[in-house]
Design an enzyme around this catalytic site. Sequence first.
Site, mmCIF file in Angstrom:
data_model
loop_
_atom_site.group_PDB
_atom_site.id
_atom_site.type_symbol
_atom_site.label_atom_id
_atom_site.label_comp_id
_atom_site.label_asym_id
_atom_site.label_seq_id
_atom_site.Cartn_x
_atom_site.Cartn_y
_atom_site.Cartn_z
ATOM 1 N N HIS A 172 0.998 -1.192 -0.027
ATOM 2 C CA HIS A 172 0.031 0.026 -0.072
ATOM 3 C C HIS A 172 0.878 1.199 -0.101
ATOM 4 O O HIS A 172 1.257 1.916 0.920
ATOM 5 C CB HIS A 172 -0.870 0.111 1.000
ATOM 6 C CG HIS A 172 -1.954 0.953 1.279
ATOM 7 N ND1 HIS A 172 -3.344 0.539 1.251
ATOM 8 C CD2 HIS A 172 -2.194 2.200 0.954
ATOM 9 C CE1 HIS A 172 -4.132 1.494 0.920
ATOM 10 N NE2 HIS A 172 -3.585 2.641 1.063
ATOM 11 N N GLU A 202 -4.235 -0.071 -5.581
ATOM 12 C CA GLU A 202 -4.454 1.100 -6.720
ATOM 13 C C GLU A 202 -2.903 1.379 -7.607
ATOM 14 O O GLU A 202 -2.538 2.176 -7.496
ATOM 15 C CB GLU A 202 -4.699 2.414 -5.771
ATOM 16 C CG GLU A 202 -5.842 2.297 -5.018
ATOM 17 C CD GLU A 202 -6.148 3.283 -4.247
ATOM 18 O OE1 GLU A 202 -5.166 4.434 -3.957
ATOM 19 O OE2 GLU A 202 -7.128 3.848 -3.486
ATOM 20 N N GLU A 224 -12.482 0.200 -1.231
ATOM 21 C CA GLU A 224 -12.548 1.445 -0.662
ATOM 22 C C GLU A 224 -13.781 2.287 -1.386
ATOM 23 O O GLU A 224 -13.904 2.571 -2.478
ATOM 24 C CB GLU A 224 -11.542 2.232 -0.940
ATOM 25 C CG GLU A 224 -10.143 1.725 -0.234
ATOM 26 C CD GLU A 224 -8.737 2.496 -0.261
ATOM 27 O OE1 GLU A 224 -8.973 3.823 -0.494
ATOM 28 O OE2 GLU A 224 -7.682 2.117 -0.179
ATOM 29 N N PHE A 247 -12.417 10.125 7.382
ATOM 30 C CA PHE A 247 -12.955 9.188 6.554
ATOM 31 C C PHE A 247 -13.668 8.109 7.500
ATOM 32 O O PHE A 247 -14.790 7.280 6.857
ATOM 33 C CB PHE A 247 -12.435 8.422 5.601
ATOM 34 C CG PHE A 247 -12.163 9.466 4.290
ATOM 35 C CD1 PHE A 247 -13.106 9.120 3.156
ATOM 36 C CD2 PHE A 247 -11.036 10.097 4.078
ATOM 37 C CE1 PHE A 247 -12.900 9.902 1.944
ATOM 38 C CE2 PHE A 247 -11.107 10.950 3.107
ATOM 39 C CZ PHE A 247 -11.890 10.652 1.959
#
Length: 512
Positions: free
Chosen positions: A135, A181, A373, A461
């Site tokens: 990540h 990602e 996500e 978040f």
Amino acid sequence: MEQIFALFTIFLAFAFSGRCSDDFSRYDFPDGFVFGAGTSAYQWEGAATEDGRKPSVWDTLCHSRNQGNGDMTCDGYHKYKEDVKLMVDTNLDAFRFSISWSRLIPSKILQEPHLRISNACKLTTGNEPYVTLYHYDHPQYLEDEYGGWLNRLMIKDFTAYADVCFREFGNHVKFWTTINEANVFSIGGYTDGLTPPGRCSIPGRNCLSGNSSTEQYIVGHNLLLAHASSSRIYKQKYKDMQGGFVGLSLYFLGLIPSTSSKDDYIATQRAKSFYTGWMLGPLIYGHYPDTMKRIVGSRLIRFHRSHTLSCGFCHKHQIQTFSVREPKFLLRHGLTKLFCICLNKYAVAPWAMEVVLEYIKQSYGNPPVYILENGLSLFSNLSLLILSESAHQFSCQCEQIGIPMKQDSQLKQKDTPRVEYLHAYIGGVLKSVRNGSDTRGYFVWSFVDLYEIFGGYEVGFGLYSVNFSDPHLKRSPKLSAHWYSDFLNGKTAFLGSQGIAELQSNLSLNSY
């Protein structure tokens, strides 16, 4: 031209189709559909120098730019048992987190696999662990030694690291993500210089080195090969014993033409090729999109026949939605071969979830998809994203369109907009599943408030707030945590003044 207008009409139909239903529950989803929430190692763990951990490129970037850091963050490394208990209380099916490469292998010599990582994997069984290997945080020593992902040596080192994780933790982990990602990491880290390791050649950016014209393509290629190599190791050595699955994570944007013009339609297709097809094309079809080959030319590395790529299953991250228009100055100067588009952001657009999932289904053979996500910050003012193909160091300039969101101290706990957001987007997922999308899971970002690469500790978040001024970093449930818990417990998801009032009453009664 008629085809363009027809496609634009389809997009509008999605945009104004409304919610799947104001009245649905988790039992409307197929058996086995997974609901969870997520974090990542650097953003959640803290304990930056404990148990032998050495710096990653994310540490280096944050400390060099004085933009806050994850040295302590919400201290998940020590408070993981408390957080796992909250996951059980929230009724999560699964917890998504990542392993810190620079903690597990802080030098060329492997440390004894960390008890906390192993325990986290064990404790979350029941809350099924979905583990990400990478990540944005490879060890700084690999960056210093040979340039990290810019060097093919990284493929071998990543595969060795993945092998260790499969061996040590695979008895408790059935769902692995290799790279988080991959498209955003390549663009953010090597084109724009905004994310680790912060390389670029764009004037005015705080990048000490890099080449925005070439490096993202080198890195993207090496990421795909590293994913393929580690997936192959898993299949050869572990799959028969452990019975797990390996997938790649991509960040998707909901992209639609701003108008029904041919130029905006072409710009949208170009954006999809560069942003989505860049990674999904090789995984599904074995080669990059023709549009990329034509525009990027020799800077795009070709795959050798010996390279075997496989999606396994795809992890989709979708948070932002944009309408696309062709920059007029490009048209005036005949520069339409550049990958340069203007993107105007929609703050909340659940219909875009349907557009993206339908696009994956139609264009890439409907592979299994997990949405790892999806979430909302109530304190975000990001309104414009520019992706630029800088082959000629050409600066893409678009007008900034501000979409400020309401700033209200009460929103942190009574986060009604986040409840509405989750309700709408989960409804969009349900509609896509009913339309044939092979989507198998949905994860809220994030489980608790974390250090965020954009916004630090201000954006929040999390389903659970963290008091970063408290030495004990106290967790407290937000309204959205109560809503999600009720939904996962089988309660019908219905929004309205009465439903919101009931949630707020529960929040007041259960606050601690």
